[in-house]
Write an enzyme that holds these catalytic residues in place. Sequence first.
Site, short mmCIF file in Angstrom:
data_model
loop_
_atom_site.label_atom_id
_atom_site.label_comp_id
_atom_site.label_asym_id
_atom_site.label_seq_id
_atom_site.Cartn_x
_atom_site.Cartn_y
_atom_site.Cartn_z
N TYR A 56 0.84 -1.20 0.00
CA TYR A 56 0.00 0.00 0.00
C TYR A 56 0.87 1.24 0.00
O TYR A 56 1.82 1.32 0.78
CB TYR A 56 -0.91 0.02 1.23
CG TYR A 56 -2.36 -0.10 0.84
CD1 TYR A 56 -2.98 0.95 0.16
CD2 TYR A 56 -3.09 -1.25 1.08
CE1 TYR A 56 -4.29 0.83 -0.27
CE2 TYR A 56 -4.40 -1.38 0.66
CZ TYR A 56 -5.00 -0.33 -0.02
OH TYR A 56 -6.29 -0.44 -0.45
N GLU A 58 -0.50 4.84 -0.44
CA GLU A 58 -1.29 6.07 -0.60
C GLU A 58 -0.40 7.29 -0.44
O GLU A 58 0.43 7.35 0.48
CB GLU A 58 -2.43 6.11 0.41
CG GLU A 58 -3.56 5.17 0.04
CD GLU A 58 -4.75 5.27 0.98
OE1 GLU A 58 -4.70 6.08 1.93
OE2 GLU A 58 -5.72 4.53 0.76
N ASP A 202 -6.94 13.74 -24.73
CA ASP A 202 -6.99 12.32 -24.33
C ASP A 202 -6.34 11.52 -25.46
O ASP A 202 -6.95 11.31 -26.50
CB ASP A 202 -8.45 11.91 -24.10
CG ASP A 202 -8.58 10.44 -23.72
OD1 ASP A 202 -7.58 9.70 -23.80
OD2 ASP A 202 -9.70 10.03 -23.35
N THR A 228 -4.18 6.20 -21.56
CA THR A 228 -4.01 4.85 -21.04
C THR A 228 -2.58 4.44 -21.35
O THR A 228 -1.90 5.06 -22.17
CB THR A 228 -4.95 3.84 -21.74
OG1 THR A 228 -4.75 3.93 -23.15
CG2 THR A 228 -6.41 4.13 -21.43
N LYS A 231 -2.53 0.70 -24.70
CA LYS A 231 -2.93 0.61 -26.12
C LYS A 231 -1.66 0.71 -26.97
O LYS A 231 -0.80 -0.15 -26.81
CB LYS A 231 -3.99 1.68 -26.40
CG LYS A 231 -5.25 1.41 -25.54
CD LYS A 231 -6.37 2.41 -25.74
CE LYS A 231 -7.52 2.11 -24.78
NZ LYS A 231 -8.58 3.14 -24.84
N ARG A 237 -2.26 -2.56 -18.29
CA ARG A 237 -3.49 -1.77 -18.18
C ARG A 237 -3.29 -0.74 -17.09
O ARG A 237 -3.04 -1.08 -15.93
CB ARG A 237 -4.68 -2.65 -17.78
CG ARG A 237 -4.91 -3.84 -18.64
CD ARG A 237 -6.31 -4.36 -18.48
NE ARG A 237 -7.19 -3.55 -19.28
CZ ARG A 237 -7.33 -3.69 -20.60
NH1 ARG A 237 -6.66 -4.59 -21.26
NH2 ARG A 237 -8.14 -2.90 -21.26
C1 LIG Z 1 -9.61 3.42 -23.96
C2 LIG Z 1 -9.96 4.86 -23.77
C3 LIG Z 1 -10.25 5.40 -22.50
C4 LIG Z 1 -10.54 4.57 -21.29
O1 LIG Z 1 -9.68 3.68 -20.89
P1 LIG Z 1 -10.09 2.51 -19.86
O2 LIG Z 1 -8.74 2.10 -19.42
O3 LIG Z 1 -10.84 1.51 -20.66
O4 LIG Z 1 -10.91 3.13 -18.78
C5 LIG Z 1 -10.41 6.75 -22.38
N1 LIG Z 1 -10.32 7.55 -23.45
C6 LIG Z 1 -10.08 7.08 -24.68
C7 LIG Z 1 -10.01 8.03 -25.82
C8 LIG Z 1 -9.91 5.73 -24.88
O5 LIG Z 1 -9.70 5.26 -26.11
#
Ligand SMILES: *Cc1c(COP(=O)(O)O)cnc(C)c1O
Length: 425
Positions: A56, A58, A202, A228, A231, A237
């Site tokens: 942990y 925090e 994003d 994220t 990807k 993840r």
């Molecule tokens: C995949 C994605 C997210 C969210 O990601 P999670 O890990 O699935 O919560 C947010 N914004 C965009 C543009 C995404 O493609």
Amino acid sequence: MTTNARAALQSADPEVAALITAEEERQQQTLKLIPSENYVSAAVLEATGTVLTNKYSEGYPGRRYYEGQQVIDQLETLAVERAKALFGADHANVQPYSGSPANLAAYLAVASAGDTVMGMSLPMGGHLTHGWKVSATGTWFRAVQYDVRRDTGRIDLDQVRELALAERPKLIFCGGTAIPRTIDFAGFAAVAQEVGAVLVADIAHIAGLVVGGAHPTPIGHADIVTTTTHKTLRGPRGAMILTTEEYAKPIDKAVFPGLQGGPHNHTTAGIAVALGEAAQPEFKDYAHQVVANAAVLADELLARGFDLVSGGTDNHLILIDLTSKGVAGKPAAKALDLAGLETNYNTVPYDPRKPFDPSGLRLGTPALTSRGMGEPEMREVGRWLDEVVAAAAGSDSDELDAVVARVRGEVTELTGRFPTPGVDG
Ligand SMILES: *Cc1c(COP(=O)(O)O)cnc(C)c1O
């Protein structure tokens, strides 16, 4: 997983061990065409499956609420410094559990419930968390949404500006989850500046392309960048938030204690390893190859009469409108999955069909490129997509079964020639 660890799991819980082995085999033997997925390296996998999960932590390095942070503080600092160096950002927070909570942190840092916020609508390629109505972000805030143009399938910044001037949002999201084209961060920044909004980029889908130099960077344009890590960036993840100095404190406070408790330290380790890999020269080659492969696949699909949203792709992602092929997205995706081609059905802009049974198919090249596939393989994938979609559009179920079985065999032959990162070493 190391051999010893797998043997321990096998003897402790053969049921779960068998399922993991089955998933490894499935991932080896299928063509992963889902644009948000990838294969992490054996090194990322190893870092993620460690005793770091026991701890942990925090707080932030040097300011924790639990003792015993001698190692974790170094680890998180390493991940943060690698993220800052790789993206050229003033500040990085590597604690968000995933992309959706990272986006929530951006709202919490700069807006209050009921404020007007702006993002791209989900059916046009935005993400749920950019203010779509079924998301908390669409119910706790007054979300206004921009679209793509019907004639081009692309964002029209004049329309974005008009909406922003009329609605005066507190924050504007750019980026999305089904956008096949380059995002004009400078253009969005100009709009945000004109209306006094905070710009959040994003880059969940394209982070790997950005650090590999295959997509322009939002750094220097956006106040806050969320992404994220799993990807195109090819990490575990998780998520990260990069900010200017101005938003460093508000974002850190929003992540913890605003939204989360303890960070997932095993994920932090995997992120650090992935960032180290992304800093290598080979990663640039990877990012450019992802884009080159998508261009070849798009080309092959266009030559076979497929209708691509926006007419093609600039990045890793292709969105097909199957209307002209006489089949909906879901039956096509299901037939393709049986044939070993993993895609996802998706809405297309102005889709007349329902979200759970839409007109589109979304695909991408990040995972196949991680397996070392190139132009000849993309052309074969284009042919298989065409053959299976055509059979799925027909009314002869025996014919469909025959095509699926034949393509499945050809896919298995292909995947056998390309090792699976993390599974085959
Ligand atoms: C995949 C994605 C997210 C969210 O990601 P999670 O890990 O699935 O919560 C947010 N914004 C965009 C543009 C995404 O493609």
